[in-house]
Design a protein around this motif. Structure first.
Motif, mmCIF file in Angstrom:
data_model
loop_
_atom_site.group_PDB
_atom_site.id
_atom_site.type_symbol
_atom_site.label_atom_id
_atom_site.label_comp_id
_atom_site.label_asym_id
_atom_site.label_seq_id
_atom_site.Cartn_x
_atom_site.Cartn_y
_atom_site.Cartn_z
ATOM 1 N N LEU A 197 0.829 -1.205 0.000
ATOM 2 C CA LEU A 197 0.000 0.000 0.000
ATOM 3 C C LEU A 197 0.867 1.259 0.000
ATOM 4 O O LEU A 197 0.559 2.227 -0.696
ATOM 5 C CB LEU A 197 -0.945 -0.011 1.202
ATOM 6 C CG LEU A 197 -2.020 1.056 1.216
ATOM 7 C CD1 LEU A 197 -2.976 0.893 0.032
ATOM 8 C CD2 LEU A 197 -2.805 0.996 2.527
ATOM 9 N N ARG A 198 1.946 1.247 0.746
ATOM 10 C CA ARG A 198 2.869 2.395 0.742
ATOM 11 C C ARG A 198 3.475 2.592 -0.638
ATOM 12 O O ARG A 198 3.655 3.723 -1.087
ATOM 13 C CB ARG A 198 3.960 2.220 1.797
ATOM 14 C CG ARG A 198 3.461 2.448 3.204
ATOM 15 C CD ARG A 198 4.590 2.443 4.225
ATOM 16 N NE ARG A 198 4.041 2.527 5.561
ATOM 17 C CZ ARG A 198 4.134 1.556 6.475
ATOM 18 N NH1 ARG A 198 4.781 0.435 6.194
ATOM 19 N NH2 ARG A 198 3.602 1.711 7.654
ATOM 20 N N LEU A 231 2.632 5.943 -6.467
ATOM 21 C CA LEU A 231 2.405 5.703 -7.887
ATOM 22 C C LEU A 231 1.245 6.554 -8.376
ATOM 23 O O LEU A 231 0.479 7.098 -7.574
ATOM 24 C CB LEU A 231 2.111 4.219 -8.121
ATOM 25 C CG LEU A 231 3.270 3.273 -7.808
ATOM 26 C CD1 LEU A 231 2.804 1.828 -7.841
ATOM 27 C CD2 LEU A 231 4.411 3.497 -8.785
ATOM 28 N N HIS A 232 1.120 6.665 -9.687
ATOM 29 C CA HIS A 232 -0.050 7.356 -10.234
ATOM 30 C C HIS A 232 -1.280 6.590 -9.765
ATOM 31 O O HIS A 232 -1.342 5.372 -9.919
ATOM 32 C CB HIS A 232 0.012 7.411 -11.762
ATOM 33 C CG HIS A 232 -1.062 8.259 -12.338
ATOM 34 N ND1 HIS A 232 -2.343 7.796 -12.519
ATOM 35 C CD2 HIS A 232 -1.057 9.545 -12.744
ATOM 36 C CE1 HIS A 232 -3.075 8.762 -13.021
ATOM 37 N NE2 HIS A 232 -2.320 9.840 -13.167
ATOM 38 N N PRO A 233 -2.268 7.262 -9.188
ATOM 39 C CA PRO A 233 -3.355 6.549 -8.521
ATOM 40 C C PRO A 233 -4.322 5.790 -9.426
ATOM 41 O O PRO A 233 -4.959 4.837 -8.973
ATOM 42 C CB PRO A 233 -4.098 7.662 -7.774
ATOM 43 C CG PRO A 233 -3.782 8.906 -8.526
ATOM 44 C CD PRO A 233 -2.399 8.714 -9.067
ATOM 45 N N VAL A 253 -6.271 8.404 0.270
ATOM 46 C CA VAL A 253 -5.521 7.317 0.901
ATOM 47 C C VAL A 253 -4.023 7.551 0.671
ATOM 48 O O VAL A 253 -3.216 7.427 1.596
ATOM 49 C CB VAL A 253 -5.962 5.942 0.363
ATOM 50 C CG1 VAL A 253 -5.065 4.831 0.885
ATOM 51 C CG2 VAL A 253 -7.418 5.663 0.718
ATOM 52 N N GLN A 254 -3.658 7.913 -0.546
ATOM 53 C CA GLN A 254 -2.257 8.218 -0.836
ATOM 54 C C GLN A 254 -1.745 9.365 0.034
ATOM 55 O O GLN A 254 -0.656 9.279 0.600
ATOM 56 C CB GLN A 254 -2.081 8.600 -2.309
ATOM 57 C CG GLN A 254 -2.179 7.456 -3.273
ATOM 58 C CD GLN A 254 -1.874 7.914 -4.684
ATOM 59 O OE1 GLN A 254 -2.448 8.878 -5.179
ATOM 60 N NE2 GLN A 254 -0.962 7.206 -5.337
ATOM 61 N N ALA A 255 -2.531 10.421 0.128
ATOM 62 C CA ALA A 255 -2.104 11.603 0.885
ATOM 63 C C ALA A 255 -1.881 11.266 2.355
ATOM 64 O O ALA A 255 -0.869 11.671 2.942
ATOM 65 C CB ALA A 255 -3.138 12.717 0.747
ATOM 66 N N GLU A 306 2.075 10.412 6.747
ATOM 67 C CA GLU A 306 2.535 9.687 7.934
ATOM 68 C C GLU A 306 4.047 9.455 7.914
ATOM 69 O O GLU A 306 4.623 9.053 8.908
ATOM 70 C CB GLU A 306 1.824 8.334 8.054
ATOM 71 C CG GLU A 306 0.374 8.439 8.464
ATOM 72 C CD GLU A 306 -0.293 7.084 8.630
ATOM 73 O OE1 GLU A 306 0.262 6.054 8.166
ATOM 74 O OE2 GLU A 306 -1.376 7.054 9.229
ATOM 75 N N LEU A 307 4.674 9.706 6.781
ATOM 76 C CA LEU A 307 6.106 9.463 6.621
ATOM 77 C C LEU A 307 6.903 10.753 6.787
ATOM 78 O O LEU A 307 6.418 11.839 6.475
ATOM 79 C CB LEU A 307 6.388 8.881 5.231
ATOM 80 C CG LEU A 307 5.681 7.574 4.880
ATOM 81 C CD1 LEU A 307 5.936 7.219 3.421
ATOM 82 C CD2 LEU A 307 6.132 6.454 5.797
#
Length: 184
Positions: free
Chosen positions: A46-47, A52-54, A111-113, A118-119
């Motif tokens: 998932l990370r 990647l392009h969504p 979800v990507q954001a 979180e990183l």
């Protein structure tokens, strides 16, 4: 407003009473923990998807680009059953979706954001570097016979071009990818 204050807005609750007491970030973070408990390899995948392009993540890119990924993802890509199981976990939590063509996945931009936010900056740079390496490996030279493959990976290559600029990636993978992308 979202572009300037994404993280802050995702930590806020909506204004309408809906019975959902948590804000988007907390809800997704809780879901990520559940995914990790179900299959720790799935959260690594998932990370990867977060960088990647969504809308068009080719399924074969994971296995073909595996040598440029971290060890957990290399191991996952080497075991088709484990990879299928990790994808099934992500699908069951509705964090990724299989597109109609059944050869690509998509992931919601929020979800990507949340995953990227979180990183740390250093972790984001490492993920971006892995993704650039992976896409560089699968994006072929722009010979006429390779145009269909170039077209398939074009969105991924374009997002990597942004990472190369943002994170000032100067490795041979970045150079090669930009060369092939520019030629195409």
């Amino acid at each position: 407003l979202y572009q300037q204050h994404r993280a802050e807005l995702l930590r806020r609750r909506g204004r309408l009473p809906s019975g959902h007491e948590q804000h988007v970030t907390a809800t997704l973070s809780f879901t990520f923990k559940e995914v990790h408990q179900a299959d720790p390899r799935a959260i690594e995948l998932l990370r990867l998807f977060a960088f990647l392009h969504p809308d068009t993540i080719p399924d074969e890119m994971i296995t073909q680009g595996a040598p440029d990924l971290n060890q957990a993802l290399k191991d996952l890509a080497a075991n088709s059953m484990a990879l299928n199981d990790a994808i099934a976990v992500l699908l069951s939590f509705s964090l990724v979706h299989s597109n109609a063509d059944r050869t690509t996945f998509n992931i919601h931009r929020i979800v990507q954001a949340v995953l990227r936010d979180e990183l740390t900056q250093a972790q984001q740079r490492e993920w971006a570097k892995c993704v650039v390496g992976m896409v560089s490996r699968v994006f072929p030279c722009a010979d006429f016979g390779n145009w269909p493959i170039c077209y398939r990976y074009l969105p991924q290559a374009q997002i990597c071009a942004g990472y190369i600029t943002t994170f000032q990636l100067t490795g041979s993978e970045a150079t090669l990818l930009l060369y092939h992308l520019g030629s195409y």
